[in-house]
Design an enzyme around this catalytic site. Structure first.
Site, PDB file in Angstrom:
ATOM      1  N   THR A  65       0.835  -1.207   0.000  1.00 37.83           N
ATOM      2  CA  THR A  65       0.000   0.000   0.000  1.00 37.83           C
ATOM      3  C   THR A  65       0.866   1.251   0.000  1.00 37.83           C
ATOM      4  O   THR A  65       0.613   2.203  -0.738  1.00 37.83           O
ATOM      5  CB  THR A  65      -0.933   0.019   1.224  1.00 37.83           C
ATOM      6  OG1 THR A  65      -1.790  -1.126   1.177  1.00 37.83           O
ATOM      7  CG2 THR A  65      -1.784   1.273   1.247  1.00 37.83           C
ATOM      8  N   TRP A 100       2.612   1.494  -3.401  1.00 34.45           N
ATOM      9  CA  TRP A 100       1.692   1.885  -4.473  1.00 34.45           C
ATOM     10  C   TRP A 100       1.574   3.398  -4.572  1.00 34.45           C
ATOM     11  O   TRP A 100       1.426   3.948  -5.670  1.00 34.45           O
ATOM     12  CB  TRP A 100       0.312   1.279  -4.213  1.00 34.45           C
ATOM     13  CG  TRP A 100      -0.720   1.643  -5.247  1.00 34.45           C
ATOM     14  CD1 TRP A 100      -0.974   0.996  -6.422  1.00 34.45           C
ATOM     15  CD2 TRP A 100      -1.629   2.754  -5.208  1.00 34.45           C
ATOM     16  NE1 TRP A 100      -1.988   1.629  -7.113  1.00 34.45           N
ATOM     17  CE2 TRP A 100      -2.405   2.707  -6.388  1.00 34.45           C
ATOM     18  CE3 TRP A 100      -1.863   3.771  -4.290  1.00 34.45           C
ATOM     19  CZ2 TRP A 100      -3.406   3.658  -6.666  1.00 34.45           C
ATOM     20  CZ3 TRP A 100      -2.850   4.720  -4.564  1.00 34.45           C
ATOM     21  CH2 TRP A 100      -3.599   4.649  -5.744  1.00 34.45           C
ATOM     22  N   HIS A 101       1.666   4.084  -3.429  1.00 38.30           N
ATOM     23  CA  HIS A 101       1.484   5.533  -3.430  1.00 38.30           C
ATOM     24  C   HIS A 101       2.659   6.287  -4.043  1.00 38.30           C
ATOM     25  O   HIS A 101       2.507   7.447  -4.415  1.00 38.30           O
ATOM     26  CB  HIS A 101       1.230   6.042  -2.005  1.00 38.30           C
ATOM     27  CG  HIS A 101      -0.174   5.797  -1.539  1.00 38.30           C
ATOM     28  ND1 HIS A 101      -0.591   4.598  -1.038  1.00 38.30           N
ATOM     29  CD2 HIS A 101      -1.260   6.618  -1.507  1.00 38.30           C
ATOM     30  CE1 HIS A 101      -1.878   4.678  -0.711  1.00 38.30           C
ATOM     31  NE2 HIS A 101      -2.302   5.880  -1.003  1.00 38.30           N
ATOM     32  N   GLY A 102       3.793   5.664  -4.142  1.00 35.62           N
ATOM     33  CA  GLY A 102       4.906   6.366  -4.764  1.00 35.62           C
ATOM     34  C   GLY A 102       6.229   5.656  -4.571  1.00 35.62           C
ATOM     35  O   GLY A 102       6.411   4.863  -3.636  1.00 35.62           O
TER      36      GLY A 102
END
Length: 466
Positions: free
Chosen positions: A323, A326-328
């Site tokens: 998670t 996934w954001h960066g």
């Protein structure tokens, strides 16, 4: 092109909706697909072949899994489809991050790939849509789509390209296959209201609050975080927390509003997350479609909570590391994901039963850790390195006082806090039977949004970078 830009609001959206409404039922998907491709290519066609290839691969994979009976062959097709979709996202998002990490560890001096400095639009979102489609076909949760235009329309649907939400094919399939009466007048009205309210969150609240955060952390246009006092540092992180919420929730509402105006009822992506009384509840209310995606396609396939406590903790570790990633492509996002992993493990094994009994203190506890988490989340922003931010937050020290910023932004902060509660929805519901008041309120918000849009520069969504 963003939803809050003049070109979108006054040119693209009216023309796109008008053509969509005028198109006969069987042609609506084709019209919508062409509009979505135009939206996708607005700033260039460089990455159009990528998304078209991924659409073709998953379209063929779905048909193969529908026709093949052998379990092993079906698993192989699923594996290939997921690997191709996932690998494309990993390559474009994380190659340079991996090269930089190798250079830092070994000093190898590997050159980064300059063409990866700008991500393909929406790759984090449409990759997850494709993976969920392939998995659902494999699990017989949905029939494979036989019409390539319909399938491509689902994948590249322009309201969901920038910041999602991650809508599954099975949720959109009924409307995509409806040829008559796809969008009712009530859906158009409700969609327009949702879009305008989302636009207000973005241009009135989020963009205004960003000026406070940037005024604190920017060494060139502001005071610089190193000169901020501890109270001011906390005020800045609070402002960023509200900014991020209204930015992301606003774009999600605009997306769902646009979709509803075209007859697609999409799941809500936010449900007042800042009123939560636990971190567990917060993640049931924040970026709901992403949380559900990781639950259904990562956590449960890994075994969920069915294989003992230690395996459950390991599964949670994998989910929250992914998670964050996934954001960066940055270590602060991985730390942020692991930060929530630790909090959720503590709640699940000890704290949650006490939080459920409390009234006020669980909300204070949740807000404290959520706001602190956003400080970790934004630690890759220029001017806000994590070490300096934590130093300013937790070691009491002087500097520029918070009073000056409170005088300028106090009303906006209070208004933002109120708008993150059920109060706006309560007020709007109270006007349901008073049509003139509702029309005046809606028109006033729309006019105010227009003024903010015209005066601003059409800033993109914060989550568009993730």
């Amino acid at each position: 092109m963003t939803f809050n830009s003049v070109i979108f609001l006054f040119c693209f959206m009216p023309l796109a909706l008008g053509l969509y409404y005028l198109a006969p039922g069987r042609a609506k998907n084709a019209v919508l697909l062409l509009e979505s491709i135009l939206f996708y290519c607005w700033t260039g066609i460089t990455w159009l072949p990528l998304i078209l290839i991924l659409i073709l691969v998953n379209y063929i994979a779905g048909l193969l899994m529908q026709r093949i009976n052998a379990a092993g062959m079906r698993r192989l097709v699923l594996f290939l489809a997921v690997v191709i979709s996932g690998a494309s996202m990993v390559f474009f998002k994380y190659t340079n991050f991996l090269l930089d990490t190798i250079n830092q560890i070994s000093g190898a001096g590997l050159a980064s790939l300059s063409f990866l400095d700008v991500l393909p639009l929406g790759i984090s979102y449409y990759s997850f849509k494709l993976i969920s489609y392939a998995a659902d076909v494999y699990l017989h949760k949905v029939e494979a789509e036989r019409n390539p235009i319909t399938f491509a329309t689902y994948v590249i649907l322009y309201p969901q390209l920038i910041v999602g939400p991650i809508v599954r094919y099975r949720d959109m399939a009924p409307a995509l296959h409806t040829t008559r009466g796809r969008c009712s007048l009530r859906q158009m009205e409700d969609g327009a209201v949702m879009f305008v309210f989302g636009l207000a969150k973005k241009v009135i609240l989020a963009d205004s609050l960003s000026a406070l955060w940037q005024g604190i952390i920017s060494p060139s246009d502001g005071i610089g975080l190193a000169n901020a006092s501890t109270p001011l540092a906390w005020l800045g992180v609070l402002a960023y927390s509200l900014q991020l919420y209204f930015d992301f929730a606003g774009f999600s509402e605009m997306s769902n509003g646009l979709s509803l105006m075209m007859g697609f009822e999409c799941p809500a992506n936010f449900n007042l997350p800042y009123i939560s009384a636990s971190i567990t509840e917060f993640w049931r209310r924040w970026h709901i479609t992403l949380s559900q995606w990781f639950r259904d396609y990562i956590y449960i396939p890994l075994g969920g909570n069915r294989r003992g406590a230690l395996r459950q903790i390991l599964n949670m570790l994998v989910v929250w590391a992914l998670t964050g990633l996934w954001h960066g492509a940055n270590w602060n996002f991985i730390v942020w994901g692991l930060y929530y992993f630790v909090l959720l493990v503590i709640e699940k094994n000890f704290l949650l039963k006490y939080l459920n009994k409390g009234r006020v203190w669980p909300h204070i506890y949740t807000l404290f850790f959520v706001v602190l988490g956003w400080g970790i989340f934004t630690a890759n922003a220029p001017g806000a390195p994590l070490g300096l931010l934590l130093n300013r937050l937790f070691i009491p020290q002087g500097g520029v006082s918070a009073l000056y910023f409170l005088r300028n932004y106090g009303v906006l902060l209070v208004f933002g806090c109120l708008c993150s509660t059920p109060l706006p929805s309560w007020i709007w519901d109270k006007t349901k039977r008073i049509l003139p008041v509702r029309l005046i309120l809606f028109a006033g918000i729309a006019v105010l949004c227009t003024a903010f849009v015209v005066a601003a520069t059409g800033s993109t969504a914060l989550y568009a970078d993730f």
